[in-house]
Design a protein around this motif. Sequence first.
Motif, PDB file in Angstrom:
ATOM      1  N   ARG B  57       0.835  -1.208   0.000  1.00  0.00           N
ATOM      2  CA  ARG B  57       0.000   0.000   0.000  1.00  0.00           C
ATOM      3  C   ARG B  57       0.869   1.257   0.000  1.00  0.00           C
ATOM      4  N   ARG B  58       1.997   1.185   0.728  1.00  0.00           N
ATOM      5  CA  ARG B  58       2.878   2.351   0.820  1.00  0.00           C
ATOM      6  C   ARG B  58       3.710   2.542  -0.443  1.00  0.00           C
ATOM      7  N   ALA B  59       3.925   1.439  -1.173  1.00  0.00           N
ATOM      8  CA  ALA B  59       4.806   1.506  -2.338  1.00  0.00           C
ATOM      9  C   ALA B  59       4.272   2.529  -3.334  1.00  0.00           C
ATOM     10  N   PRO B  60       5.184   3.285  -3.950  1.00  0.00           N
ATOM     11  CA  PRO B  60       4.741   4.313  -4.891  1.00  0.00           C
ATOM     12  C   PRO B  60       3.955   3.693  -6.043  1.00  0.00           C
ATOM     13  N   ARG B  61       2.923   4.398  -6.465  1.00  0.00           N
ATOM     14  CA  ARG B  61       2.096   3.906  -7.568  1.00  0.00           C
ATOM     15  C   ARG B  61       2.761   4.210  -8.899  1.00  0.00           C
ATOM     16  N   GLU B  62       2.754   3.233  -9.751  1.00  0.00           N
ATOM     17  CA  GLU B  62       3.264   3.508 -11.090  1.00  0.00           C
ATOM     18  C   GLU B  62       2.286   4.409 -11.838  1.00  0.00           C
ATOM     19  N   GLN B  63       2.811   5.105 -12.819  1.00  0.00           N
ATOM     20  CA  GLN B  63       1.964   5.976 -13.627  1.00  0.00           C
ATOM     21  C   GLN B  63       0.846   5.175 -14.305  1.00  0.00           C
ATOM     22  N   ALA B  64      -0.292   5.829 -14.474  1.00  0.00           N
ATOM     23  CA  ALA B  64      -1.424   5.138 -15.095  1.00  0.00           C
ATOM     24  C   ALA B  64      -1.099   4.733 -16.532  1.00  0.00           C
ATOM     25  N   SER B  65      -0.163   5.485 -17.126  1.00  0.00           N
ATOM     26  CA  SER B  65       0.150   5.220 -18.529  1.00  0.00           C
ATOM     27  C   SER B  65       1.129   4.059 -18.714  1.00  0.00           C
ATOM     28  N   GLU B  66       1.522   3.449 -17.607  1.00  0.00           N
ATOM     29  CA  GLU B  66       2.527   2.394 -17.724  1.00  0.00           C
ATOM     30  C   GLU B  66       2.027   1.251 -18.619  1.00  0.00           C
ATOM     31  N   ASP B  67       2.962   0.547 -19.133  1.00  0.00           N
ATOM     32  CA  ASP B  67       2.604  -0.616 -19.944  1.00  0.00           C
ATOM     33  C   ASP B  67       2.136  -1.739 -19.029  1.00  0.00           C
ATOM     34  N   LEU B  68       0.878  -2.046 -19.108  1.00  0.00           N
ATOM     35  CA  LEU B  68       0.328  -3.087 -18.238  1.00  0.00           C
ATOM     36  C   LEU B  68       0.447  -4.460 -18.884  1.00  0.00           C
ATOM     37  N   GLY B  69       1.338  -4.556 -19.814  1.00  0.00           N
ATOM     38  CA  GLY B  69       1.527  -5.844 -20.465  1.00  0.00           C
ATOM     39  C   GLY B  69       0.752  -5.951 -21.760  1.00  0.00           C
ATOM     40  N   GLU B  70       0.517  -4.811 -22.389  1.00  0.00           N
ATOM     41  CA  GLU B  70      -0.279  -4.826 -23.614  1.00  0.00           C
ATOM     42  C   GLU B  70       0.411  -5.625 -24.720  1.00  0.00           C
ATOM     43  N   ARG B  71       1.730  -5.398 -24.802  1.00  0.00           N
ATOM     44  CA  ARG B  71       2.452  -6.101 -25.863  1.00  0.00           C
ATOM     45  C   ARG B  71       2.425  -7.607 -25.644  1.00  0.00           C
ATOM     46  N   LEU B  72       2.432  -7.967 -24.366  1.00  0.00           N
ATOM     47  CA  LEU B  72       2.352  -9.379 -24.037  1.00  0.00           C
ATOM     48  C   LEU B  72       1.062  -9.967 -24.614  1.00  0.00           C
ATOM     49  N   GLU B  73      -0.039  -9.252 -24.391  1.00  0.00           N
ATOM     50  CA  GLU B  73      -1.330  -9.738 -24.892  1.00  0.00           C
ATOM     51  C   GLU B  73      -1.332  -9.771 -26.418  1.00  0.00           C
ATOM     52  N   GLU B  74      -0.789  -8.700 -27.014  1.00  0.00           N
ATOM     53  CA  GLU B  74      -0.757  -8.626 -28.477  1.00  0.00           C
ATOM     54  C   GLU B  74      -0.062  -9.845 -29.079  1.00  0.00           C
ATOM     55  N   SER B  75       0.953 -10.350 -28.361  1.00  0.00           N
ATOM     56  CA  SER B  75       1.743 -11.427 -28.936  1.00  0.00           C
ATOM     57  C   SER B  75       0.961 -12.735 -29.041  1.00  0.00           C
ATOM     58  N   PHE B  76      -0.171 -12.811 -28.365  1.00  0.00           N
ATOM     59  CA  PHE B  76      -0.954 -14.046 -28.413  1.00  0.00           C
ATOM     60  C   PHE B  76      -1.986 -14.062 -29.545  1.00  0.00           C
ATOM     61  N   PHE B  77      -2.282 -12.862 -30.084  1.00  0.00           N
ATOM     62  CA  PHE B  77      -3.353 -12.789 -31.076  1.00  0.00           C
ATOM     63  C   PHE B  77      -2.880 -12.107 -32.354  1.00  0.00           C
ATOM     64  N   ASP B  78      -3.507 -12.454 -33.471  1.00  0.00           N
ATOM     65  CA  ASP B  78      -3.144 -11.760 -34.699  1.00  0.00           C
ATOM     66  C   ASP B  78      -3.930 -10.445 -34.783  1.00  0.00           C
ATOM     67  N   ASP B  79      -3.748  -9.702 -35.864  1.00  0.00           N
ATOM     68  CA  ASP B  79      -4.356  -8.368 -35.887  1.00  0.00           C
ATOM     69  C   ASP B  79      -5.875  -8.405 -36.045  1.00  0.00           C
ATOM     70  N   ARG B  80      -6.428  -9.584 -36.311  1.00  0.00           N
ATOM     71  CA  ARG B  80      -7.894  -9.677 -36.322  1.00  0.00           C
ATOM     72  C   ARG B  80      -8.430 -10.263 -35.017  1.00  0.00           C
ATOM     73  N   GLY B  81      -7.532 -10.386 -34.052  1.00  0.00           N
ATOM     74  CA  GLY B  81      -7.970 -10.855 -32.741  1.00  0.00           C
ATOM     75  C   GLY B  81      -8.154 -12.353 -32.650  1.00  0.00           C
ATOM     76  N   ARG B  82      -7.552 -13.102 -33.603  1.00  0.00           N
ATOM     77  CA  ARG B  82      -7.633 -14.559 -33.516  1.00  0.00           C
ATOM     78  C   ARG B  82      -6.402 -15.091 -32.806  1.00  0.00           C
ATOM     79  N   TRP B  83      -6.542 -16.255 -32.173  1.00  0.00           N
ATOM     80  CA  TRP B  83      -5.404 -16.845 -31.466  1.00  0.00           C
ATOM     81  C   TRP B  83      -4.246 -17.061 -32.420  1.00  0.00           C
ATOM     82  N   LYS B  84      -3.094 -16.539 -32.049  1.00  0.00           N
ATOM     83  CA  LYS B  84      -1.910 -16.768 -32.860  1.00  0.00           C
ATOM     84  C   LYS B  84      -1.142 -17.928 -32.213  1.00  0.00           C
ATOM     85  N   VAL B  85      -1.083 -17.869 -30.900  1.00  0.00           N
ATOM     86  CA  VAL B  85      -0.477 -18.960 -30.143  1.00  0.00           C
ATOM     87  C   VAL B  85      -1.632 -19.785 -29.587  1.00  0.00           C
TER      88      VAL B  85
END
Lengths: 89, 175
Positions: B57-85
Amino acid sequence: MRSCKQVAARLSASLDEPLPLGERMSLRLHMMMCRYCSRYFKQIRALREISRGYEISDTQALDEQHRLSPEARERIRKALLDANGSDDP
Amino acid sequence: MLFRYAIARVRKREVAEDLVQETMLAALRSAPSFKGQSSERTWLVGILKHKLLDHLRRAPREQASEDLGERLEESFFDDRGRWKVHPARWTVDPHEALRQDDFRLVLERCLEEAPERLARVFVLRELDELESDELCKIMGVSSTNLWVMLHRARLKLRRCLELSWFGADVTADEP
């Protein structure tokens, strides 16, 4: 029609929030047609089941990295001794 | 035992060591009130859990704009949102696997490999069974962000376990 990417995100969310009935139905429908999403859901639920009640500290095979270092151990021992001493009348 | 509990949740050795020390000191102070309703171990872990949540709770909050792992999610799907992996069929029963030390090590290694914040929300939610709203407060994120982070953590862990343990043949059922 929602993509697998959107469906997968909502399937995960369904483990953390109650979804409206309509959405649950549409997710179920999607899973009937899509084995990958259906698998994903089954497996993240399994992931939850095996995580519940799992105690990280139970694992027997420990490596160095996961143990308190001797220095830290010594430091804590000292701190405890100090604290104990100062509590004495 | 306490150290492992802490390090799995904060990752930094120094922080974990401090938490263990604080826990031991607190235990020493409150030892007279320990009536043995629970095992010593449960009692100590209980104290540590409090210290840990306080710390988070005391730990500083990361900025809201931080990367919440978006690229990680992108890597699982193709650009039409179908499973790539494609999620593979698991050939081993997860419950069976849990009884084996090797599997436990794999699970912990997968947690270590996941991005820190994602691993943390996963551990707090799935291992410690915190409710979503409590977790939002501790992590300082909106519930929507929390669900996104949990989803990405699950994607990542599921895949990691699949690769290192449940190792199934994905190609067998390509469409």
